[in-house]
Write a protein that holds these residues in place. Structure first.
Motif, PDB file in Angstrom:
ATOM      1  N   VAL A  19    -115.186   6.778 -28.762  1.00 33.05           N
ATOM      2  CA  VAL A  19    -115.720   7.148 -27.452  1.00 33.05           C
ATOM      3  C   VAL A  19    -114.591   7.052 -26.442  1.00 33.05           C
ATOM      4  CG1 VAL A  19    -117.420   6.605 -25.667  1.00 33.05           C
ATOM      5  CG2 VAL A  19    -117.972   6.194 -28.074  1.00 33.05           C
ATOM      6  N   GLY A  20    -114.453   8.099 -25.611  1.00 33.26           N
ATOM      7  CA  GLY A  20    -113.410   8.103 -24.600  1.00 33.26           C
ATOM      8  C   GLY A  20    -113.861   8.777 -23.324  1.00 33.26           C
ATOM      9  N   VAL A  21    -112.979   8.738 -22.311  1.00 30.90           N
ATOM     10  CA  VAL A  21    -113.226   9.376 -21.028  1.00 30.90           C
ATOM     11  C   VAL A  21    -111.944  10.052 -20.571  1.00 30.90           C
ATOM     12  CG1 VAL A  21    -112.684   7.316 -19.634  1.00 30.90           C
ATOM     13  CG2 VAL A  21    -114.250   9.029 -18.727  1.00 30.90           C
ATOM     14  N   THR A  22    -112.071  11.205 -19.926  1.00 26.34           N
ATOM     15  CA  THR A  22    -110.902  11.948 -19.465  1.00 26.34           C
ATOM     16  C   THR A  22    -111.293  12.876 -18.321  1.00 26.34           C
ATOM     17  OG1 THR A  22    -109.069  13.388 -20.149  1.00 26.34           O
ATOM     18  CG2 THR A  22    -111.237  13.850 -21.115  1.00 26.34           C
ATOM     19  N   ASN A  23    -110.286  13.370 -17.606  1.00 29.99           N
ATOM     20  CA  ASN A  23    -110.541  14.376 -16.569  1.00 29.99           C
ATOM     21  C   ASN A  23    -110.143  15.774 -17.049  1.00 29.99           C
ATOM     22  OD1 ASN A  23    -107.777  14.112 -16.505  1.00 29.99           O
ATOM     23  ND2 ASN A  23    -107.624  14.066 -14.277  1.00 29.99           N
ATOM     24  N   ASP A  24    -109.598  15.870 -18.256  1.00 30.43           N
ATOM     25  CA  ASP A  24    -109.208  17.166 -18.828  1.00 30.43           C
ATOM     26  C   ASP A  24    -109.481  17.111 -20.328  1.00 30.43           C
ATOM     27  OD1 ASP A  24    -107.921  19.423 -19.871  1.00 30.43           O
ATOM     28  OD2 ASP A  24    -106.276  19.303 -18.424  1.00 30.43           O
ATOM     29  N   LEU A  25    -110.641  17.571 -20.718  1.00 31.73           N
ATOM     30  CA  LEU A  25    -111.083  17.422 -22.105  1.00 31.73           C
ATOM     31  C   LEU A  25    -110.208  18.202 -23.081  1.00 31.73           C
ATOM     32  CD1 LEU A  25    -113.130  16.078 -23.944  1.00 31.73           C
ATOM     33  CD2 LEU A  25    -114.686  17.990 -23.503  1.00 31.73           C
ATOM     34  N   ALA A  26    -109.853  19.424 -22.742  1.00 34.07           N
ATOM     35  CA  ALA A  26    -109.025  20.235 -23.646  1.00 34.07           C
ATOM     36  C   ALA A  26    -107.663  19.578 -23.878  1.00 34.07           C
ATOM     37  CB  ALA A  26    -108.856  21.634 -23.090  1.00 34.07           C
ATOM     38  N   ARG A  27    -107.029  19.096 -22.811  1.00 34.60           N
ATOM     39  CA  ARG A  27    -105.728  18.432 -22.934  1.00 34.60           C
ATOM     40  C   ARG A  27    -105.851  17.167 -23.774  1.00 34.60           C
ATOM     41  NH1 ARG A  27    -104.381  13.998 -20.839  1.00 34.60           N
ATOM     42  NH2 ARG A  27    -105.928  14.131 -19.189  1.00 34.60           N
ATOM     43  N   ARG A  28    -106.888  16.382 -23.511  1.00 33.76           N
ATOM     44  CA  ARG A  28    -107.052  15.115 -24.221  1.00 33.76           C
ATOM     45  C   ARG A  28    -107.316  15.343 -25.709  1.00 33.76           C
ATOM     46  NH1 ARG A  28    -105.096  10.847 -25.330  1.00 33.76           N
ATOM     47  NH2 ARG A  28    -106.342   8.970 -25.431  1.00 33.76           N
ATOM     48  N   LEU A  29    -108.095  16.357 -26.028  1.00 36.42           N
ATOM     49  CA  LEU A  29    -108.317  16.687 -27.440  1.00 36.42           C
ATOM     50  C   LEU A  29    -107.016  17.071 -28.126  1.00 36.42           C
ATOM     51  CD1 LEU A  29    -111.638  18.676 -27.230  1.00 36.42           C
ATOM     52  CD2 LEU A  29    -111.277  16.499 -28.383  1.00 36.42           C
ATOM     53  N   GLN A  30    -106.205  17.842 -27.434  1.00 38.17           N
ATOM     54  CA  GLN A  30    -104.911  18.228 -27.998  1.00 38.17           C
ATOM     55  C   GLN A  30    -104.048  16.985 -28.252  1.00 38.17           C
ATOM     56  OE1 GLN A  30    -103.781  20.931 -29.309  1.00 38.17           O
ATOM     57  NE2 GLN A  30    -101.782  20.038 -29.688  1.00 38.17           N
ATOM     58  N   GLU A  31    -104.083  16.037 -27.333  1.00 38.80           N
ATOM     59  CA  GLU A  31    -103.324  14.793 -27.517  1.00 38.80           C
ATOM     60  C   GLU A  31    -103.825  14.024 -28.737  1.00 38.80           C
ATOM     61  OE1 GLU A  31    -102.360  14.108 -22.774  1.00 38.80           O
ATOM     62  OE2 GLU A  31    -103.785  12.792 -23.783  1.00 38.80           O
ATOM     63  N   HIS A  32    -105.139  13.922 -28.885  1.00 34.00           N
ATOM     64  CA  HIS A  32    -105.693  13.223 -30.054  1.00 34.00           C
ATOM     65  C   HIS A  32    -105.286  13.936 -31.347  1.00 34.00           C
ATOM     66  CE1 HIS A  32    -108.138  10.234 -28.075  1.00 34.00           C
ATOM     67  NE2 HIS A  32    -108.828  11.141 -27.395  1.00 34.00           N
ATOM     68  N   ARG A  33    -105.410  15.239 -31.357  1.00 35.72           N
ATOM     69  CA  ARG A  33    -105.152  16.004 -32.586  1.00 35.72           C
ATOM     70  C   ARG A  33    -103.684  16.062 -32.968  1.00 35.72           C
ATOM     71  NH1 ARG A  33    -109.761  20.726 -31.962  1.00 35.72           N
ATOM     72  NH2 ARG A  33    -111.466  19.289 -32.408  1.00 35.72           N
ATOM     73  N   SER A  34    -102.810  16.031 -31.992  1.00 39.69           N
ATOM     74  CA  SER A  34    -101.380  16.105 -32.290  1.00 39.69           C
ATOM     75  C   SER A  34    -100.808  14.741 -32.666  1.00 39.69           C
ATOM     76  CB  SER A  34    -100.618  16.679 -31.098  1.00 39.69           C
ATOM     77  OG  SER A  34    -100.648  15.774 -30.016  1.00 39.69           O
ATOM     78  N   GLY A  35    -101.561  13.668 -32.413  1.00 41.33           N
ATOM     79  CA  GLY A  35    -101.089  12.330 -32.747  1.00 41.33           C
ATOM     80  C   GLY A  35     -99.970  11.851 -31.856  1.00 41.33           C
ATOM     81  N   ILE A  36     -99.934  12.336 -30.615  1.00 40.10           N
ATOM     82  CA  ILE A  36     -98.878  11.965 -29.663  1.00 40.10           C
ATOM     83  C   ILE A  36     -98.774  10.454 -29.517  1.00 40.10           C
ATOM     84  CG2 ILE A  36     -98.273  11.993 -27.201  1.00 40.10           C
ATOM     85  CD1 ILE A  36     -99.228  14.891 -27.116  1.00 40.10           C
ATOM     86  N   ALA A  37     -99.906   9.808 -29.350  1.00 41.04           N
ATOM     87  CA  ALA A  37     -99.895   8.359 -29.133  1.00 41.04           C
ATOM     88  C   ALA A  37    -100.473   7.641 -30.342  1.00 41.04           C
ATOM     89  CB  ALA A  37    -100.709   8.019 -27.889  1.00 41.04           C
ATOM     90  N   ASP A  38     -99.844   6.531 -30.689  1.00 39.39           N
ATOM     91  CA  ASP A  38    -100.410   5.687 -31.737  1.00 39.39           C
ATOM     92  C   ASP A  38    -101.695   5.076 -31.198  1.00 39.39           C
ATOM     93  OD1 ASP A  38     -98.412   6.125 -33.569  1.00 39.39           O
ATOM     94  OD2 ASP A  38     -97.179   4.477 -32.827  1.00 39.39           O
ATOM     95  N   GLY A  39    -102.656   4.913 -32.047  1.00 34.70           N
ATOM     96  CA  GLY A  39    -103.903   4.302 -31.620  1.00 34.70           C
ATOM     97  C   GLY A  39    -105.025   4.584 -32.587  1.00 34.70           C
ATOM     98  N   PHE A  40    -106.227   4.298 -32.139  1.00 33.01           N
ATOM     99  CA  PHE A  40    -107.415   4.381 -32.982  1.00 33.01           C
ATOM    100  C   PHE A  40    -107.618   5.765 -33.572  1.00 33.01           C
ATOM    101  CE2 PHE A  40    -111.892   4.809 -33.903  1.00 33.01           C
ATOM    102  CZ  PHE A  40    -112.218   3.595 -34.477  1.00 33.01           C
ATOM    103  N   THR A  41    -107.556   6.805 -32.736  1.00 32.81           N
ATOM    104  CA  THR A  41    -107.852   8.157 -33.238  1.00 32.81           C
ATOM    105  C   THR A  41    -106.797   8.639 -34.220  1.00 32.81           C
ATOM    106  OG1 THR A  41    -106.826   9.223 -31.324  1.00 32.81           O
ATOM    107  CG2 THR A  41    -109.200   8.808 -31.217  1.00 32.81           C
ATOM    108  N   LYS A  42    -105.575   8.230 -34.029  1.00 29.47           N
ATOM    109  CA  LYS A  42    -104.527   8.604 -34.980  1.00 29.47           C
ATOM    110  C   LYS A  42    -104.719   7.860 -36.301  1.00 29.47           C
ATOM    111  CE  LYS A  42     -99.531   8.986 -35.488  1.00 29.47           C
ATOM    112  NZ  LYS A  42     -98.235   8.794 -34.813  1.00 29.47           N
ATOM    113  N   ARG A  43    -105.007   6.577 -36.207  1.00 27.84           N
ATOM    114  CA  ARG A  43    -105.165   5.747 -37.401  1.00 27.84           C
ATOM    115  C   ARG A  43    -106.364   6.188 -38.238  1.00 27.84           C
ATOM    116  NH1 ARG A  43    -106.598   0.778 -35.390  1.00 27.84           N
ATOM    117  NH2 ARG A  43    -104.631   0.867 -34.273  1.00 27.84           N
TER     118      ARG A  43
END
Length: 94
Positions: A19-43
């Motif tokens: 569960v997350g929150v953002t002001n730009d859903l498309a950008r945030r999804l791209q960040e999750h999918r590309s694995g830019i940041a280490d964290g829960f969704t990447k793991r």
């Protein structure tokens, strides 16, 4: 100018929920999918958008995210099934 904030849930193929929150859903999804940041969704490979809602109030969005994070899994699943019974990836239209 009206700002929008999104509370969203992602799922992995194995059913792990995020569960997350953002002001730009498309950008945030791209960040999750590309694995830019280490964290829960990447793991846990949470990349499918299975639920979201929008509000114009950042405080309401944050409060809703915290509320949902505090729920049991069964309640989160019920929320998803109400609008997305097949658990389809809602980001396909983005």
């Amino acid at each position: 100018m009206q700002r929008h904030f999104y509370v969203y849930m992602l799922s992995s193929v194995s059913g792990v929920l995020y569960v997350g929150v953002t002001n730009d859903l498309a950008r945030r999804l791209q960040e999750h999918r590309s694995g830019i940041a280490d964290g829960f969704t990447k793991r846990y490979h949470c990349h499918r958008l299975v639920w979201f809602e929008m509000t114009g109030d950042v405080n309401a969005a944050i409060a809703r995210e915290k509320q949902i994070k505090g729920w049991r899994r069964s309640k989160k699943e019920h929320l998803i099934r109400e609008t997305n019974p097949a658990w389809a990836d809602l980001a396909q239209d983005f």
